[in-house]
Design a protein around this motif. Structure first.
Motif, PDB file in Angstrom:
ATOM      1  N   GLU A  38      13.795   3.886 -10.004  1.00 41.48           N
ATOM      2  CA  GLU A  38      12.585   3.221 -10.498  1.00 41.48           C
ATOM      3  C   GLU A  38      11.797   2.578  -9.365  1.00 41.48           C
ATOM      4  O   GLU A  38      10.556   2.613  -9.358  1.00 41.48           O
ATOM      5  N   ASP A  39      12.492   1.982  -8.415  1.00 45.04           N
ATOM      6  CA  ASP A  39      11.808   1.381  -7.262  1.00 45.04           C
ATOM      7  C   ASP A  39      11.161   2.453  -6.398  1.00 45.04           C
ATOM      8  O   ASP A  39      10.061   2.254  -5.863  1.00 45.04           O
ATOM      9  N   MET A  40      11.835   3.585  -6.245  1.00 48.13           N
ATOM     10  CA  MET A  40      11.243   4.705  -5.508  1.00 48.13           C
ATOM     11  C   MET A  40       9.954   5.157  -6.183  1.00 48.13           C
ATOM     12  O   MET A  40       8.941   5.386  -5.516  1.00 48.13           O
ATOM     13  N   PHE A  41      10.008   5.261  -7.502  1.00 49.66           N
ATOM     14  CA  PHE A  41       8.817   5.689  -8.230  1.00 49.66           C
ATOM     15  C   PHE A  41       7.675   4.687  -8.048  1.00 49.66           C
ATOM     16  O   PHE A  41       6.516   5.075  -7.859  1.00 49.66           O
ATOM     17  N   ASP A  42       7.995   3.399  -8.083  1.00 48.57           N
ATOM     18  CA  ASP A  42       6.961   2.378  -7.894  1.00 48.57           C
ATOM     19  C   ASP A  42       6.256   2.552  -6.553  1.00 48.57           C
ATOM     20  O   ASP A  42       5.037   2.389  -6.450  1.00 48.57           O
ATOM     21  N   VAL A  43       7.026   2.868  -5.513  1.00 47.88           N
ATOM     22  CA  VAL A  43       6.447   3.036  -4.174  1.00 47.88           C
ATOM     23  C   VAL A  43       5.640   4.326  -4.092  1.00 47.88           C
ATOM     24  O   VAL A  43       4.464   4.331  -3.703  1.00 47.88           O
ATOM     25  N   TYR A  44       6.253   5.443  -4.482  1.00 52.83           N
ATOM     26  CA  TYR A  44       5.636   6.747  -4.259  1.00 52.83           C
ATOM     27  C   TYR A  44       4.599   7.136  -5.313  1.00 52.83           C
ATOM     28  O   TYR A  44       3.918   8.156  -5.150  1.00 52.83           O
ATOM     29  N   SER A  45       4.473   6.348  -6.356  1.00 55.02           N
ATOM     30  CA  SER A  45       3.410   6.604  -7.335  1.00 55.02           C
ATOM     31  C   SER A  45       2.164   5.783  -7.026  1.00 55.02           C
ATOM     32  O   SER A  45       1.132   5.951  -7.691  1.00 55.02           O
ATOM     33  N   ASP A  46       2.234   4.936  -6.025  1.00 52.15           N
ATOM     34  CA  ASP A  46       1.123   4.055  -5.668  1.00 52.15           C
ATOM     35  C   ASP A  46       0.113   4.818  -4.802  1.00 52.15           C
ATOM     36  O   ASP A  46       0.445   5.221  -3.673  1.00 52.15           O
ATOM     37  N   PRO A  47      -1.097   5.023  -5.286  1.00 51.95           N
ATOM     38  CA  PRO A  47      -2.098   5.760  -4.488  1.00 51.95           C
ATOM     39  C   PRO A  47      -2.371   5.106  -3.133  1.00 51.95           C
ATOM     40  O   PRO A  47      -2.701   5.810  -2.170  1.00 51.95           O
ATOM     41  N   LYS A  48      -2.216   3.813  -3.057  1.00 48.36           N
ATOM     42  CA  LYS A  48      -2.437   3.120  -1.793  1.00 48.36           C
ATOM     43  C   LYS A  48      -1.388   3.534  -0.762  1.00 48.36           C
ATOM     44  O   LYS A  48      -1.699   3.771   0.411  1.00 48.36           O
ATOM     45  N   VAL A  49      -0.134   3.633  -1.193  1.00 47.18           N
ATOM     46  CA  VAL A  49       0.946   4.061  -0.300  1.00 47.18           C
ATOM     47  C   VAL A  49       0.769   5.525   0.089  1.00 47.18           C
ATOM     48  O   VAL A  49       0.991   5.906   1.237  1.00 47.18           O
ATOM     49  N   MET A  50       0.344   6.338  -0.872  1.00 52.02           N
ATOM     50  CA  MET A  50       0.281   7.783  -0.659  1.00 52.02           C
ATOM     51  C   MET A  50      -1.068   8.262  -0.128  1.00 52.02           C
ATOM     52  O   MET A  50      -1.286   9.464   0.014  1.00 52.02           O
ATOM     53  N   GLN A  51      -1.957   7.342   0.182  1.00 51.57           N
ATOM     54  CA  GLN A  51      -3.306   7.709   0.620  1.00 51.57           C
ATOM     55  C   GLN A  51      -3.292   8.688   1.783  1.00 51.57           C
ATOM     56  O   GLN A  51      -4.100   9.606   1.852  1.00 51.57           O
ATOM     57  N   TYR A  52      -2.371   8.486   2.716  1.00 52.99           N
ATOM     58  CA  TYR A  52      -2.318   9.343   3.900  1.00 52.99           C
ATOM     59  C   TYR A  52      -1.103  10.275   3.883  1.00 52.99           C
ATOM     60  O   TYR A  52      -0.722  10.828   4.910  1.00 52.99           O
ATOM     61  N   GLY A  53      -0.491  10.441   2.728  1.00 55.20           N
ATOM     62  CA  GLY A  53       0.702  11.269   2.621  1.00 55.20           C
ATOM     63  C   GLY A  53       0.394  12.748   2.553  1.00 55.20           C
ATOM     64  O   GLY A  53      -0.757  13.162   2.358  1.00 55.20           O
ATOM     65  N   SER A  54       1.413  13.550   2.675  1.00 54.55           N
ATOM     66  CA  SER A  54       1.256  15.005   2.649  1.00 54.55           C
ATOM     67  C   SER A  54       1.508  15.573   1.258  1.00 54.55           C
ATOM     68  O   SER A  54       1.510  16.790   1.072  1.00 54.55           O
ATOM     69  N   THR A  55       1.743  14.694   0.270  1.00 52.01           N
ATOM     70  CA  THR A  55       1.866  15.096  -1.129  1.00 52.01           C
ATOM     71  C   THR A  55       1.113  14.082  -1.980  1.00 52.01           C
ATOM     72  O   THR A  55       0.900  12.941  -1.552  1.00 52.01           O
ATOM     73  N   PRO A  56       0.726  14.464  -3.191  1.00 49.18           N
ATOM     74  CA  PRO A  56       0.049  13.507  -4.076  1.00 49.18           C
ATOM     75  C   PRO A  56       1.011  12.420  -4.550  1.00 49.18           C
ATOM     76  O   PRO A  56       2.241  12.578  -4.446  1.00 49.18           O
ATOM     77  N   PRO A  57       0.496  11.332  -5.097  1.00 53.77           N
ATOM     78  CA  PRO A  57       1.368  10.311  -5.694  1.00 53.77           C
ATOM     79  C   PRO A  57       2.216  10.907  -6.815  1.00 53.77           C
ATOM     80  O   PRO A  57       1.772  11.822  -7.526  1.00 53.77           O
ATOM     81  N   TRP A  58       3.423  10.399  -6.954  1.00 56.27           N
ATOM     82  CA  TRP A  58       4.282  10.854  -8.040  1.00 56.27           C
ATOM     83  C   TRP A  58       3.666  10.472  -9.382  1.00 56.27           C
ATOM     84  O   TRP A  58       2.982   9.451  -9.507  1.00 56.27           O
ATOM     85  N   THR A  59       3.961  11.267 -10.387  1.00 58.19           N
ATOM     86  CA  THR A  59       3.391  11.021 -11.710  1.00 58.19           C
ATOM     87  C   THR A  59       4.445  10.731 -12.774  1.00 58.19           C
ATOM     88  O   THR A  59       4.104  10.346 -13.887  1.00 58.19           O
ATOM     89  N   SER A  60       5.722  10.927 -12.461  1.00 55.76           N
ATOM     90  CA  SER A  60       6.774  10.644 -13.438  1.00 55.76           C
ATOM     91  C   SER A  60       8.080  10.331 -12.718  1.00 55.76           C
ATOM     92  O   SER A  60       8.252  10.643 -11.533  1.00 55.76           O
ATOM     93  N   LEU A  61       8.995   9.726 -13.470  1.00 56.19           N
ATOM     94  CA  LEU A  61      10.312   9.426 -12.906  1.00 56.19           C
ATOM     95  C   LEU A  61      11.045  10.693 -12.496  1.00 56.19           C
ATOM     96  O   LEU A  61      11.930  10.646 -11.631  1.00 56.19           O
TER      97      LEU A  61
END
Length: 200
Positions: A38-61
């Motif tokens: 759940e904590d991983m999802f909170d981080v990787y679903s955040d568009p702010k965190v993923m703004q410069y990532g090589s994949t889109p934000p996560w959308t589900s657990l």
């Protein structure tokens, strides 16, 4: 930088990384666990965190479960080293860092890292990466560690440069994420340039 992109390796280190734990003055770096999902999802679903990532934000657990399953296999087979960042004894996942794309013959690897936005600007990632890079250079005997970041990610660039990484190249339109093209800035750090020793 996000390392949720495909972790295809040119060679593996033939190690089992599942028992690795690294400690710093404020952090504990340990293997990911099922309780982190759940904590991983909170981080990787955040568009702010993923703004410069090589994949889109996560959308589900399910995205988190898939990432954790892939990590479990990769860690057991020594394909890559991915560690959760936790503050002190809290054991609460705030981000992670990784060494991947190992090349045994040339003794190099790539580093990746992500952290929840609430923890930015406090020096946690710098502290974590000192420990991870020490492990890479001293224990794994790497000669070179590389990083690939979005050139617009100035905070990540500052973090790498503070650690001694040198900007070595620029690749245009290397990534396409959700239809948006982005460039890559390439950084490298050599074992002989690593100045932090056993610090951290």
């Amino acid at each position: 930088m996000s390392f949720n992109k495909e972790l295809t390796l040119s060679a593996t280190m033939n190690l089992d990384f599942t028992q690795i734990q690294l400690n710093t003055p404020r952090l504990r770096l340990r293997p990911l666990r099922a309780s982190d999902v759940e904590d991983m999802f909170d981080v990787y679903s955040d568009p702010k965190v993923m703004q410069y990532g090589s994949t889109p934000p996560w959308t589900s657990l399910e995205d988190a479960h898939t990432s954790l399953s892939r990590t479990d296999v990769g860690m057991k087979e020594g394909q890559f080293l991915r560690l959760a960042l936790t503050i002190g004894d809290s054991d609460h996942f705030i981000g992670d860092c990784c060494l991947f794309k190992f090349d045994q013959q040339c003794r190099h690897a790539e580093v990746g890292y992500s952290m929840g936005a609430a923890y930015w600007g406090q020096g946690y990632m710098h502290e974590a990466l000192i420990a991870l890079l020490n492990y890479g250079f001293q224990t794994l005997n790497l000669n070179r560690i590389e990083a690939d970041i979005d050139p617009h990610n100035l905070a990540s660039a500052r973090c790498l440069e503070k650690l001694g990484f040198v900007k070595e190249g620029y690749l245009r339109e290397r990534w396409i994420v959700d239809g948006v093209m982005s460039d890559s800035a390439l950084y490298g750090l050599l074992r002989r340039e690593w100045a932090h020793g056993s610090e951290g």
